[in-house]
Design a protein around this motif. Structure first.
Motif, mmCIF file in Angstrom:
data_model
loop_
_atom_site.group_PDB
_atom_site.id
_atom_site.type_symbol
_atom_site.label_atom_id
_atom_site.label_comp_id
_atom_site.label_asym_id
_atom_site.label_seq_id
_atom_site.Cartn_x
_atom_site.Cartn_y
_atom_site.Cartn_z
ATOM 1 N N TYR A 181 133.415 6.570 86.902
ATOM 2 C CA TYR A 181 131.853 6.578 86.208
ATOM 3 C C TYR A 181 131.895 7.490 84.527
ATOM 4 C CZ TYR A 181 129.425 5.640 90.562
ATOM 5 O OH TYR A 181 128.975 4.444 90.964
ATOM 6 N N GLU A 182 133.056 8.509 84.650
ATOM 7 C CA GLU A 182 133.172 8.904 83.417
ATOM 8 C C GLU A 182 133.426 8.416 81.651
ATOM 9 O OE1 GLU A 182 136.310 11.908 83.565
ATOM 10 O OE2 GLU A 182 134.438 13.354 84.964
ATOM 11 N N GLN A 183 134.071 7.215 83.021
ATOM 12 C CA GLN A 183 134.264 4.981 81.983
ATOM 13 C C GLN A 183 133.399 4.699 81.685
ATOM 14 O OE1 GLN A 183 137.719 4.021 82.744
ATOM 15 N NE2 GLN A 183 138.841 5.175 83.967
ATOM 16 N N LEU A 184 133.015 5.176 82.659
ATOM 17 C CA LEU A 184 131.160 4.062 82.308
ATOM 18 C C LEU A 184 130.307 5.337 81.561
ATOM 19 C CD1 LEU A 184 130.324 2.620 85.656
ATOM 20 C CD2 LEU A 184 130.596 1.632 83.480
ATOM 21 N N ASP A 185 130.294 5.911 81.641
ATOM 22 C CA ASP A 185 129.417 7.335 80.383
ATOM 23 C C ASP A 185 129.880 6.861 78.756
ATOM 24 O OD1 ASP A 185 127.966 8.212 82.258
ATOM 25 O OD2 ASP A 185 129.458 9.925 83.161
ATOM 26 N N GLU A 186 131.169 6.591 79.138
ATOM 27 C CA GLU A 186 131.813 7.007 77.799
ATOM 28 C C GLU A 186 130.895 5.616 76.494
ATOM 29 O OE1 GLU A 186 136.068 7.064 75.346
ATOM 30 O OE2 GLU A 186 135.311 7.710 77.289
ATOM 31 N N LEU A 187 131.625 4.429 77.876
ATOM 32 C CA LEU A 187 130.882 2.918 77.004
ATOM 33 C C LEU A 187 129.223 3.341 76.963
ATOM 34 C CD1 LEU A 187 132.241 0.131 76.568
ATOM 35 C CD2 LEU A 187 131.648 -0.315 79.010
#
Length: 462
Positions: free
Chosen positions: A15-21
């Motif tokens: 979810y952190e990677q999705l946030d950054e994207l």
């Protein structure tokens, strides 16, 4: 997404990677997220995020997915449309002992009007325990607002080779300049006066170049048949449809025949030009046959290799590249030093008419104009009054150190050789500027005395 066998830390990392994207996506852009989330959101409506046509009971990971959607104003499309349960489940356990909805298509809440349907398709045999999930959308693409720039007038410059047209053009430039109501006193006004004079005279005398037809081999016979074909296009009777097919086949046959004839004629012209040594004419014929080469992509990458899609980021990268290219050069301020800042013993003599005329004649023909859109050919063929007006303007620029705005502006044109541009100072082919950057860039003057035009009255020539 990781399955239930993985730790919660791995879920949060995803979810952190999705946030950054998602932070890199602008709010006005279309956004769709598709995938296996390994989460069950259930059949309970939760605000604008989920509808009541989900499947099963919500679990902990389903709750985490809903909170994520609320954070970014998203909704799960395949829970919003009323479907039987066989069109809702997206995964079945081994042995088909249970069925779940864990694959989703997620979109922005403000794009609900674009989604026409979204559900699973259990029928296709895709050799997987997951079902195909498909959404039908009518995407509204953002409008491309182009910057308003001065429109380039396609003047028929070939007519200047005719002595009658050239004489008439010279007389017209002088006449329009003399009839100008109130001559402008400022440098900006004087430059606009000469450019408008040239624009009016060239439009009146030389005219515009005629665009070539879209398909050069289309004959009048084919155009007549196209009208007949269109007449029977929507005819409901069988006879009308037969006539439509008849004319359609005839048009296709004639187009193939005429295209072959036209290509043979063009090849013959190219052979003739090669034999006679007409290189320029041969080049233009080959260029016509090749058609326009379109830029594949406007995407560039920064120093770290990261792709830049946003317009502001792309412009910023170009600014950074040009500053590195001209490192040590003052990109701000005037091109010329002001006269009062130059010592008397460093001032050069005034510009002579023969120097101005020599520099004007030395301008290369058939080069792209600058921001003012005034080709060199039109400047060189002006009448004596117009040339004298231009000479006085250049002399004033030299004496005062002030220049019109268009003189200090260049066009930067990308010449991509692959899909993604990688800008580096060593790659000079990506920058096509300078030269005649704003119109009368009068080359280097040959003179024993100091250069007539330059960065300063003792510096290098333009």
């Amino acid at each position: 997404m990781p399955t239930s066998a993985h730790k919660e830390e791995e879920i949060e990392d995803m979810y952190e990677q999705l946030d950054e994207l998602l932070r890199s996506v602008k709010s006005e852009h279309n956004l769709y997220i598709l995938g296996d989330f390994n989460a069950v959101v259930g059949d309970i409506k939760d605000g604008d995020v989920t509808g009541k046509w989900g499947l099963g009971n919500r679990n902990e990971r389903g709750e985490r997915l809903i909170n994520f959607c609320k954070q970014y104003d998203l909704y799960i499309t395949n829970t919003m449309f009323e479907m039987p349960k066989r069109r809702r489940y997206t995964w079945k356990m081994p042995g088909d002992i249970a069925r779940f909805q864990i694959d989703y298509i997620i979109a922005r809440t403000n794009s609900k009007k674009h989604i026409r349907s979204s559900h699973a398709y259990p029928g296709p045999n895709i050799d997987s325990d997951h079902n195909l999930v498909l959404a039908k959308c009518e995407i509204e693409w953002p409008k491309n607002h182009k910057n308003k720039t001065k429109k380039l007038i396609n003047i028929n410059l070939e007519r200047l080779k005719n002595l009658e047209y050239r004489k008439e053009y010279k007389e017209t430039t002088d006449r329009i300049l003399q009839e100008w109501p109130t001559p402008e006193g400022t440098l900006e006004g004087q430059w606009k006066t000469i450019t408008k004079t040239i624009e009016k005279a060239s439009s009146a005398v030389l005219g515009k170049t005629k665009r070539a037809p879209r398909k050069n081999w289309i004959t009048q016979e084919i155009l007549d048949l196209i009208l007949l074909r269109n007449k029977y296009r929507d005819t409901p009777t069988e006879e009308g449809q037969n006539l439509y097919r008849k004319y359609k086949n005839r048009i296709q046959t004639l187009c193939v025949q005429q295209k072959e004839k036209w290509l043979d004629a063009q090849c013959s012209k190219i052979d003739f030009c090669m034999q006679r040594g007409f290189l320029e004419r041969r080049y233009n014929l080959v260029k016509t046959l090749q058609g326009k080469k379109k830029t594949k992509s406007k995407v560039i990458s920064n120093k770290e290799g990261k792709l830049l899609y946003d317009k502001e980021d792309v412009v910023g990268r170009w600014v950074e590249y040009i500053e590195e290219l001209y490192e040590g050069t003052n990109l701000n301020g005037d091109i010329l030093e002001e006269e009062e800042k130059v010592p008397d013993d460093s001032k050069g003599p005034n510009i002579l008419w023969r120097e101005f005329d020599s520099a004007l004649e030395a301008l290369a023909d058939k080069k792209a104009p600058g921001k003012d859109n005034v080709p060199a050919e039109l400047l060189k063929c002006c009448g004596p009054e117009a040339k004298n007006y231009l000479y006085n303007l250049i002399s004033t620029i030299y004496d005062t150190g002030q220049v019109p705005e268009e003189f200090s502006t260049i066009k930067t044109i990308t010449i991509p050789k692959k899909d993604i541009l990688e800008l580096s100072v060593a790659d000079g082919s990506l920058l096509a500027g300078g030269g005649r950057s704003s119109s009368p860039s009068f080359g280097k003057l040959e003179r024993e005395q100091p250069a007539a035009l330059g960065v300063s009255r003792e510096g290098p020539a333009w």
